[in-house]
Design an enzyme around this catalytic site. Sequence first.
Site, short mmCIF file in Angstrom:
data_model
loop_
_atom_site.label_atom_id
_atom_site.label_comp_id
_atom_site.label_asym_id
_atom_site.label_seq_id
_atom_site.Cartn_x
_atom_site.Cartn_y
_atom_site.Cartn_z
N HIS A 1 0.89 -1.19 0.10
CA HIS A 1 0.04 0.07 -0.04
C HIS A 1 0.95 1.31 0.04
CE1 HIS A 1 -3.74 2.21 1.31
NE2 HIS A 1 -2.74 3.20 1.75
N GLU A 2 1.66 1.36 0.94
CA GLU A 2 2.62 2.38 0.97
C GLU A 2 3.56 2.64 -0.46
OE1 GLU A 2 1.61 4.48 2.93
OE2 GLU A 2 0.56 3.27 4.49
N GLU B 1 -4.63 7.91 -2.77
CA GLU B 1 -5.12 6.72 -2.06
C GLU B 1 -5.46 5.74 -3.34
OE1 GLU B 1 -4.95 6.38 0.94
OE2 GLU B 1 -5.68 4.21 1.41
N HIS C 1 1.60 4.71 -2.46
CA HIS C 1 2.15 6.18 -2.41
C HIS C 1 3.21 6.47 -2.86
CE1 HIS C 1 -1.61 6.96 -0.27
NE2 HIS C 1 -1.65 5.97 0.74
#
Lengths: 508, 508
Positions: free
Chosen positions: A269-270, A299, A273
């Site tokens: 997920h990160e 997001e 980003h």
Amino acid sequence: MATEPSTAETPEAYDQLLSKVKRINNVEAASMLLSWDQQVMMPEGGTPARSQQLSTLSALQHELLTEEEVGDLLDELEGETLSPEREAVVREVRRDYERAVRVPTDLVERISQKTSEALPIWEQAKAENDWSQFAPHVEELVDLKRQYAEHVDPDADPYEVLFADYEPCLSLERAEEILTEIRETLVPMIDEIRDSETPITTDAFSGQFDTEVQEEVAREALTMLGYPWERGRLDTSSHPFSTGTQFDARVTTRFKAEDPIDALTATIHEFGHATYNLGLPDDAYATPLGEHRGLSVHESQSRLWENHVGRSQAFWERFLPTMAEYFPTIEEMTPREAYESVNQVYEDNPIRVEADELTYHLHIVLRFEIERALIAGELSVEDVPEVWNDKMEEYLGFRPETDAEGCLQDIHWSHGSFGYFPTYSLGSAMAAQLFQAAEADLGDVDALTREGEFDTLREWLRENVHRHGQRYETNALVREATGEDFSADAFTDYVTEKYGALYDLERV
Amino acid sequence: MATEPSTAETPEAYDQLLSKVKRINNVEAASMLLSWDQQVMMPEGGTPARSQQLSTLSALQHELLTEEEVGDLLDELEGETLSPEREAVVREVRRDYERAVRVPTDLVERISQKTSEALPIWEQAKAENDWSQFAPHVEELVDLKRQYAEHVDPDADPYEVLFADYEPCLSLERAEEILTEIRETLVPMIDEIRDSETPITTDAFSGQFDTEVQEEVAREALTMLGYPWERGRLDTSSHPFSTGTQFDARVTTRFKAEDPIDALTATIHEFGHATYNLGLPDDAYATPLGEHRGLSVHESQSRLWENHVGRSQAFWERFLPTMAEYFPTIEEMTPREAYESVNQVYEDNPIRVEADELTYHLHIVLRFEIERALIAGELSVEDVPEVWNDKMEEYLGFRPETDAEGCLQDIHWSHGSFGYFPTYSLGSAMAAQLFQAAEADLGDVDALTREGEFDTLREWLRENVHRHGQRYETNALVREATGEDFSADAFTDYVTEKYGALYDLERV
């Protein structure tokens, strides 16, 4: 898409504006680094000084943005014929300027100082499972944020004003429509899943997994996905996050011995980003064309990598053998078992960041409703734990056992980030829409994943999303990338297809 | 000694000045953290953005300090009757203000950007042993610093102007007198030591020492000395340093498998710096009464702990058993052997930071002379390696084999820090004077060391040095703490006594 070189025809005012904007954004980048350090490196005793440093930088950033000359330069440039890129720069600075000039510097400074002080208090309250320690600080932050919204626009719904700090280009009304569509799709689907008798693997990753080895696995995953270590780093923090610029985009995660999937999915997920930040053009650093488009788009990038890549069966076909090298206890697992296990819809998980792709959004709805009520003054801070637990029961069918697993679980309110949560669901919807468009352009993305070939997808995202910075507003950016207005349709299709197959549901 | 609470009698101008000064110092603290991060944590690709961030913060700091209102407030306060503490604050701000207003912001910004860019280039040039990579950057920095000095005082010796950035309260003339006294004591003493036939242990720590275990030993040493981990941290960087505030004072070191003493003494040295920062009053944070007195005093604190404590026989009686628990190969060593080994005067060590207490100062003299010649325009940058090696031969009797072991060894010039080196020798002299005074007050400090009792000495330093911040100018601070003007006498006595005994020299 980057800032064009200054030419004879560049209005002088444009260069002057850009040089002011660069200063502002460099101060912001410094603040972000101080905040990263506070969460990752700083010894606990450092808080009083760090709070003052951060509030000083906030105040300076605010003063630099609200200088009269910025307004004059904007007025002058709005009378000029500019290239579309430059028009976009002027539009973005104008928006920030208009909000900022209405807010007194000392309020900005107070909010910054308060959030910096509140962070360790939240950490302690969470560790000690004691809302009452944190509550007075939430109360102060709600009050400060309400004042802030009142300054920006006394006639608007204050929550809408706050929301625009995170997603400046979508109305709250449009956001709510999308959230509603998501909820209306998910609630019956989750009910059906709970009634489903299709057995799926749920415990493939049970057992204990050494956290140091987990960290090596997380690094393997980042390397496989193409994370450029010369422009990033992985650390641990109590709440996973990503921060930085196109030159230095860092990620954090945290490890639990009993749940190796949690750290891995958080890392991916990160990574999403960070990949967005890294895809912004180098030569537009510290200008609107080199800054992200807002948190919904941000997001969408993290969700796309976490869910559409990291939770796909193709990903597990590729990555499970690597993971099994580190953890011989999972040598016998099949990719299908891993896939089912990481996509199981939980019956009683109280923690948002550990939620599956479906119930996740009910966690968001709950927060959205509580925040709106807090900011509207319709809910008192001391009542938050009870309301939280009631809503959990209503939406998810169980009550959290502790506040640490309930209203104390998220870092956001300690940051004063009221209005942030909706961007998570908006991002999921946008991720589905972008992924659908990527597949239309690239063909079988799963086939690439199976080969460990992630550059193609990353380049598609860079080309269609990242490199534009703030060239387009949110909906226009989505339209540019996908040919359609932003909606929840692709998300609805995606979950219906995926979970329909997983749980053998009747398709709607 | 801290800032007094504001009362009805506080001139309003004083509060206004203080609030401006706090902003300036908070911006500086943010810069220090960005610089720490650049040296310790930042991925290499981050340089272009970090350079811009640091130069923006420098420029802002400069603009805040040179605001016309600061000058007006100073003028107003200089007409008031103030407490001695407040007078000191006004004096310190006036000094900074007077220098700063003469320097244009864009020069400040250029120097900052250039130093930030030069850091990785120095690192690479050192790694590749290639002065020619670094030389053009040194040339630019010399030029920028010369311009800076010219702005501050066109009539002064530019090196004197630069020196005052690090030691604002001692004239270069006084500094040179002290350096000369040190040199004139040491040169014959080193000659005598080289002729001495007294055998001392020199190879007690030969062999290989696992660097991870060394790090544990460094942490043990810091804990034993009383380093408060809740306000600090230990990391590794290519050049050991310490940075921070009274709330968060970090240290770095670096580990070499073949030399466990290098990392340990560097750690104790940086502990001394950190302890000074930690001893500044909390409630005067970001004001002159909560800031260090300058780099000579700072260095006196690091030297006192490194040399007067860490290189004492008492220290080794205490610490050797602990170290031997980590490194069983040194189990048989006696404290006397350790003491002799860590105090041996080297015949051919080219590296300043690895030098013994005596030859160290000849390394400083060499740099001092080269810097002065560079800044005076009497030496060209391309000739530095040859002049460096010639001077090494003259002062220390051998030539370094590579530039990495010669003129590329120090980080300082990449920081643009010309004028910094003399403070190292001044600090050593001051350390000896302070330690002599501490012994006069506390009795047998070695006896405390043998018991592992370091709080008493730390408290004495806090009481007599740290807590004053910038209340006194350098010489007055030394006089306040020791009853005497600052001189090299105590240092001369100390080295004569210590090395006389070690090498059985004829005492002068």
